[in-house]
Scaffold this motif. Structure first.
Motif, PDB file in Angstrom:
ATOM      1  N   ALA A 234     -11.276  23.480  11.465  1.00 21.51           N
ATOM      2  CA  ALA A 234      -9.794  23.065  11.065  1.00 21.51           C
ATOM      3  C   ALA A 234      -9.604  23.205   9.335  1.00 21.51           C
ATOM      4  O   ALA A 234      -8.911  23.972   8.743  1.00 21.51           O
ATOM      5  CB  ALA A 234      -9.285  22.008  11.775  1.00 21.51           C
ATOM      6  N   VAL A 235     -10.465  22.455   8.862  1.00 21.02           N
ATOM      7  CA  VAL A 235     -10.434  22.112   7.521  1.00 21.02           C
ATOM      8  C   VAL A 235     -10.892  23.552   6.638  1.00 21.02           C
ATOM      9  O   VAL A 235     -10.339  23.643   5.649  1.00 21.02           O
ATOM     10  CB  VAL A 235     -11.232  21.005   6.951  1.00 21.02           C
ATOM     11  CG1 VAL A 235     -12.559  21.097   7.023  1.00 21.02           C
ATOM     12  CG2 VAL A 235     -10.702  20.346   5.850  1.00 21.02           C
ATOM     13  N   LEU A 236     -11.928  24.190   7.307  1.00 21.11           N
ATOM     14  CA  LEU A 236     -12.400  25.417   6.718  1.00 21.11           C
ATOM     15  C   LEU A 236     -11.374  26.572   6.367  1.00 21.11           C
ATOM     16  O   LEU A 236     -11.349  27.216   5.515  1.00 21.11           O
ATOM     17  CB  LEU A 236     -13.749  25.927   7.221  1.00 21.11           C
ATOM     18  CG  LEU A 236     -14.931  24.942   6.764  1.00 21.11           C
ATOM     19  CD1 LEU A 236     -16.189  25.702   7.310  1.00 21.11           C
ATOM     20  CD2 LEU A 236     -15.376  24.805   5.274  1.00 21.11           C
ATOM     21  N   HIS A 237     -10.542  26.404   7.508  1.00 19.64           N
ATOM     22  CA  HIS A 237      -9.489  27.669   7.555  1.00 19.64           C
ATOM     23  C   HIS A 237      -8.378  27.280   6.915  1.00 19.64           C
ATOM     24  O   HIS A 237      -7.286  27.992   6.789  1.00 19.64           O
ATOM     25  CB  HIS A 237      -9.233  27.860   9.272  1.00 19.64           C
ATOM     26  CG  HIS A 237     -10.334  28.859   9.551  1.00 19.64           C
ATOM     27  ND1 HIS A 237     -11.397  28.356  10.290  1.00 19.64           N
ATOM     28  CD2 HIS A 237     -10.634  30.095   9.690  1.00 19.64           C
ATOM     29  CE1 HIS A 237     -12.449  29.292  10.454  1.00 19.64           C
ATOM     30  NE2 HIS A 237     -11.720  30.404  10.178  1.00 19.64           N
ATOM     31  N   HIS A 238      -8.033  26.031   6.338  1.00 22.22           N
ATOM     32  CA  HIS A 238      -6.938  25.765   5.599  1.00 22.22           C
ATOM     33  C   HIS A 238      -7.110  25.906   4.198  1.00 22.22           C
ATOM     34  O   HIS A 238      -8.307  25.522   3.586  1.00 22.22           O
ATOM     35  CB  HIS A 238      -6.696  24.166   5.712  1.00 22.22           C
ATOM     36  CG  HIS A 238      -5.345  23.610   5.451  1.00 22.22           C
ATOM     37  ND1 HIS A 238      -4.989  23.348   4.109  1.00 22.22           N
ATOM     38  CD2 HIS A 238      -4.054  23.760   6.135  1.00 22.22           C
ATOM     39  CE1 HIS A 238      -3.639  23.134   3.944  1.00 22.22           C
ATOM     40  NE2 HIS A 238      -3.067  23.462   5.186  1.00 22.22           N
ATOM     41  N   PRO A 239      -5.775  26.400   3.609  1.00 21.60           N
ATOM     42  CA  PRO A 239      -6.175  26.732   2.152  1.00 21.60           C
ATOM     43  C   PRO A 239      -6.323  25.680   1.282  1.00 21.60           C
ATOM     44  O   PRO A 239      -7.043  25.948   0.185  1.00 21.60           O
ATOM     45  CB  PRO A 239      -4.934  27.721   1.811  1.00 21.60           C
ATOM     46  CG  PRO A 239      -4.075  27.457   2.915  1.00 21.60           C
ATOM     47  CD  PRO A 239      -4.731  26.972   4.085  1.00 21.60           C
ATOM     48  N   ASP A 240      -6.040  24.771   1.450  1.00 22.65           N
ATOM     49  CA  ASP A 240      -6.025  23.460   0.570  1.00 22.65           C
ATOM     50  C   ASP A 240      -7.289  22.649   0.943  1.00 22.65           C
ATOM     51  O   ASP A 240      -7.989  22.119   0.114  1.00 22.65           O
ATOM     52  CB  ASP A 240      -4.931  22.634   0.843  1.00 22.65           C
ATOM     53  CG  ASP A 240      -3.687  23.075   0.254  1.00 22.65           C
ATOM     54  OD1 ASP A 240      -3.639  23.729  -0.495  1.00 22.65           O
ATOM     55  OD2 ASP A 240      -2.650  22.375   0.787  1.00 22.65           O
ATOM     56  N   GLY A 241      -7.998  22.949   2.032  1.00 25.08           N
ATOM     57  CA  GLY A 241      -9.346  22.258   2.324  1.00 25.08           C
ATOM     58  C   GLY A 241      -8.877  20.537   2.408  1.00 25.08           C
ATOM     59  O   GLY A 241      -9.958  19.858   2.284  1.00 25.08           O
ATOM     60  N   LEU A 242      -7.532  20.278   2.745  1.00 22.36           N
ATOM     61  CA  LEU A 242      -7.448  18.702   2.980  1.00 22.36           C
ATOM     62  C   LEU A 242      -6.063  18.467   3.967  1.00 22.36           C
ATOM     63  O   LEU A 242      -5.183  18.956   3.603  1.00 22.36           O
ATOM     64  CB  LEU A 242      -6.910  18.328   1.393  1.00 22.36           C
ATOM     65  CG  LEU A 242      -6.715  16.984   1.386  1.00 22.36           C
ATOM     66  CD1 LEU A 242      -7.959  16.272   1.693  1.00 22.36           C
ATOM     67  CD2 LEU A 242      -6.248  16.516  -0.098  1.00 22.36           C
TER      68      LEU A 242
ATOM     69  N   TRP B  65      -3.457  19.776  13.154  1.00 16.32           N
ATOM     70  CA  TRP B  65      -3.399  19.205  11.769  1.00 16.32           C
ATOM     71  C   TRP B  65      -2.361  19.625  10.682  1.00 16.32           C
ATOM     72  O   TRP B  65      -1.478  20.519  11.136  1.00 16.32           O
ATOM     73  CB  TRP B  65      -4.607  19.851  11.313  1.00 16.32           C
ATOM     74  CG  TRP B  65      -6.105  19.634  12.025  1.00 16.32           C
ATOM     75  CD1 TRP B  65      -6.524  20.097  13.050  1.00 16.32           C
ATOM     76  CD2 TRP B  65      -6.813  18.174  11.745  1.00 16.32           C
ATOM     77  NE1 TRP B  65      -7.575  19.479  13.686  1.00 16.32           N
ATOM     78  CE2 TRP B  65      -7.678  18.098  12.791  1.00 16.32           C
ATOM     79  CE3 TRP B  65      -6.408  17.043  11.148  1.00 16.32           C
ATOM     80  CZ2 TRP B  65      -8.752  17.061  12.853  1.00 16.32           C
ATOM     81  CZ3 TRP B  65      -7.311  16.085  11.069  1.00 16.32           C
ATOM     82  CH2 TRP B  65      -8.447  16.197  12.032  1.00 16.32           C
ATOM     83  N   HIS B  66      -2.041  18.666   9.961  1.00 14.19           N
ATOM     84  CA  HIS B  66      -1.058  18.900   8.726  1.00 14.19           C
ATOM     85  C   HIS B  66      -1.697  18.771   7.589  1.00 14.19           C
ATOM     86  O   HIS B  66      -2.624  18.126   7.139  1.00 14.19           O
ATOM     87  CB  HIS B  66      -0.172  17.557   8.936  1.00 14.19           C
ATOM     88  CG  HIS B  66       0.375  17.234  10.332  1.00 14.19           C
ATOM     89  ND1 HIS B  66       1.295  18.027  10.936  1.00 14.19           N
ATOM     90  CD2 HIS B  66      -0.011  16.386  11.373  1.00 14.19           C
ATOM     91  CE1 HIS B  66       1.601  17.753  12.383  1.00 14.19           C
ATOM     92  NE2 HIS B  66       0.794  16.656  12.348  1.00 14.19           N
ATOM     93  N   PRO B  67      -0.953  19.540   6.506  1.00 13.07           N
ATOM     94  CA  PRO B  67      -1.407  19.591   5.170  1.00 13.07           C
ATOM     95  C   PRO B  67      -1.141  18.055   4.638  1.00 13.07           C
ATOM     96  O   PRO B  67      -0.294  17.363   4.986  1.00 13.07           O
ATOM     97  CB  PRO B  67      -0.594  20.539   4.503  1.00 13.07           C
ATOM     98  CG  PRO B  67       0.162  21.447   5.603  1.00 13.07           C
ATOM     99  CD  PRO B  67       0.440  20.443   6.717  1.00 13.07           C
ATOM    100  N   ILE B  68      -1.877  17.745   3.731  1.00 11.57           N
ATOM    101  CA  ILE B  68      -1.898  16.384   3.292  1.00 11.57           C
ATOM    102  C   ILE B  68      -0.575  16.059   2.400  1.00 11.57           C
ATOM    103  O   ILE B  68      -0.086  15.009   2.650  1.00 11.57           O
ATOM    104  CB  ILE B  68      -3.016  15.938   2.305  1.00 11.57           C
ATOM    105  CG1 ILE B  68      -3.198  14.573   2.005  1.00 11.57           C
ATOM    106  CG2 ILE B  68      -2.951  16.905   0.897  1.00 11.57           C
ATOM    107  CD1 ILE B  68      -3.822  13.633   3.144  1.00 11.57           C
ATOM    108  N   ARG B  69       0.125  17.031   1.832  1.00 10.81           N
ATOM    109  CA  ARG B  69       1.188  16.965   1.402  1.00 10.81           C
ATOM    110  C   ARG B  69       2.461  16.243   2.213  1.00 10.81           C
ATOM    111  O   ARG B  69       3.193  15.520   1.789  1.00 10.81           O
ATOM    112  CB  ARG B  69       1.836  18.291   0.445  1.00 10.81           C
ATOM    113  CG  ARG B  69       2.155  19.241   1.460  1.00 10.81           C
ATOM    114  CD  ARG B  69       2.526  20.503   0.561  1.00 10.81           C
ATOM    115  NE  ARG B  69       2.599  21.676   1.291  1.00 10.81           N
ATOM    116  CZ  ARG B  69       1.445  22.427   1.634  1.00 10.81           C
ATOM    117  NH1 ARG B  69       0.483  22.308   1.061  1.00 10.81           N
ATOM    118  NH2 ARG B  69       1.641  23.654   2.626  1.00 10.81           N
ATOM    119  N   THR B  70       2.315  16.725   3.764  1.00 14.68           N
ATOM    120  CA  THR B  70       3.262  16.288   4.376  1.00 14.68           C
ATOM    121  C   THR B  70       3.157  14.582   4.669  1.00 14.68           C
ATOM    122  O   THR B  70       4.037  13.880   4.820  1.00 14.68           O
ATOM    123  CB  THR B  70       3.306  16.763   5.780  1.00 14.68           C
ATOM    124  OG1 THR B  70       1.861  16.573   6.386  1.00 14.68           O
ATOM    125  CG2 THR B  70       3.695  18.118   5.515  1.00 14.68           C
TER     126      THR B  70
END
Length: 110
Positions: free
Chosen positions: A71-79, A95-100
């Protein structure tokens, strides 16, 4: 101290997973945060730069699962984050981006 762990990948990078108390004002539940970085120190620095200052990783008690690594490897932010599995109301939560998470934390007060 937050439970967590890490996993070193074949290309030399690491995925760090941390179980943290919820930063929301009501403090209900907790969150599991995943960070992909060049090394453990950089992963923790990424979280500290976002305002999560008291973040430490001691030991490897709760390393990321293979699904979490994917999941984290496929997210552009890696967070990314989601509610902790032990406190999760919905077992199928995405999974949600950390900014949310940070937006919920700094929501305007009425």
């Amino acid at each position: 101290m937050a439970a967590g762990g890490f996993c070193k990948l074949p290309n030399g990078t690491v995925v760090v997973a941390l179980n943290l108390p919820s930063p929301a004002p009501d403090g209900v539940g907790g969150v599991r945060v995943l960070v992909h970085a060049r090394n453990r120190a950089r992963a923790l620095t990424r979280l500290r730069n976002l305002g999560l200052r008291a973040i430490y990783l001691r030991g490897n008690a709760a390393p990321p699962t293979p699904d979490e690594i994917t999941a984290v490897l496929h997210h552009p932010d890696g967070l990314i984050w989601r509610t902790s599995p032990d406190n999760a109301v919905d077992a199928l939560e995405l999974w949600h981006p950390i900014r949310t998470l940070l937006r919920r934390e700094t929501a305007p007060r009425a």
